[in-house]
Motif scaffolding. Structure first.
Motif, short mmCIF file in Angstrom:
data_model
loop_
_atom_site.label_atom_id
_atom_site.label_comp_id
_atom_site.label_asym_id
_atom_site.label_seq_id
_atom_site.Cartn_x
_atom_site.Cartn_y
_atom_site.Cartn_z
N GLU A 9 7.85 57.01 -22.06
CA GLU A 9 6.42 56.98 -22.38
C GLU A 9 5.70 56.36 -21.19
N ALA A 10 4.58 56.93 -20.85
CA ALA A 10 3.76 56.38 -19.76
C ALA A 10 3.18 55.04 -20.20
N THR A 11 2.90 54.19 -19.23
CA THR A 11 2.21 52.92 -19.47
C THR A 11 0.95 52.91 -18.62
N THR A 12 0.16 51.87 -18.74
CA THR A 12 -1.05 51.76 -17.92
C THR A 12 -0.71 51.47 -16.46
N ASP A 13 0.51 51.00 -16.21
CA ASP A 13 0.99 50.71 -14.85
C ASP A 13 1.75 51.94 -14.35
N ARG A 18 7.97 53.10 -20.12
CA ARG A 18 8.54 52.53 -21.35
C ARG A 18 9.51 53.55 -21.91
N TRP A 19 10.80 53.20 -21.88
CA TRP A 19 11.85 54.09 -22.39
C TRP A 19 12.10 53.72 -23.85
N VAL A 59 11.25 48.61 -20.87
CA VAL A 59 10.18 48.88 -19.90
C VAL A 59 10.75 48.59 -18.51
N ILE A 60 10.78 49.62 -17.68
CA ILE A 60 11.31 49.48 -16.32
C ILE A 60 10.17 49.70 -15.34
#
Length: 192
Positions: A9-13, A18-19, A59-60
């Motif tokens: 999933e995409a994050t704001t960064d 986010r897996w 989250v990586i």
């Protein structure tokens, strides 16, 4: 050895992904100091800047200068392999069972259960998470709602128990200054 299902999933960064993994896959939460196999090597190299475990996700964040288009496939494969060894993940800080319960409860309240409650003008916040017991405070429209107990029992229980199976009970109280009414919801383990 079965493959643990996961999806990104995409994050704001833009450097972080986010897996999403099944809740409870890893026995740790928070920042990770070391991970198994290739993922650990990547964390200690110039590829991965940080790894943080949530109850239902990892989250990586890639190091500056790295891109998901160039490094993403390696990270995905390394994470998939590392998930096969949950006992080898090392958190940066000591993680207690209370920490795991609090993280699971926060995850539930940040997700669809919290969204449902907020959509009706209600609010639920964590008061405590200790010894497999959780206490939340109900506010907003939840304060006098006749369905609040049902919402907590039917929605919160199933979601929280999926993330923290050893839950004993949830205590729900109202916002201070309101009519004193305490509702105790005992959550029983469902038989398999």
């Amino acid at each position: 050895m079965s493959v643990i299902p996961m999806h990104p999933e995409a994050t704001t960064d833009p450097q972080a992904i986010r897996w999403v993994i099944p809740a409870g896959t890893l026995p740790v939460v928070g920042e990770i100091a070391d991970a198994p196999d290739e993922l650990g090597t990547m964390l200690h190299s110039e590829d991965v800047a940080s790894i943080e475990v949530e109850t239902g996700a990892v989250v990586i964040r890639l190091a500056d200068g790295r891109s998901w288009s160039g490094t993403g496939a390696r990270v995905r494969d390394a994470l998939s392999a590392a998930l096969q060894h949950p006992q080898c993940w090392r958190p940066a800080d000591v993680v207690t069972e209370d920490d795991m319960l609090r993280a699971a409860l926060q995850d539930v309240l940040d997700g669809s259960v919290g969204d449902y409650i907020r959509s009706h003008g209600g609010e639920v916040t964590i008061v405590s998470a200790h010894d497999r017991h959780a206490e939340v405070r109900m506010a907003g429209t939840c304060t006098h709602c006749p369905a609040a107990g049902f919402t907590l029992h039917s929605r919160l229980e199933s979601e929280l128990r999926a993330r923290f199976p050893d839950l004993v009970e949830v205590r729900a109280t109202e916002e201070p200054g309101k009519v004193a009414r305490r509702t105790w919801l005992t959550l029983r383990r469902r038989s398999a």
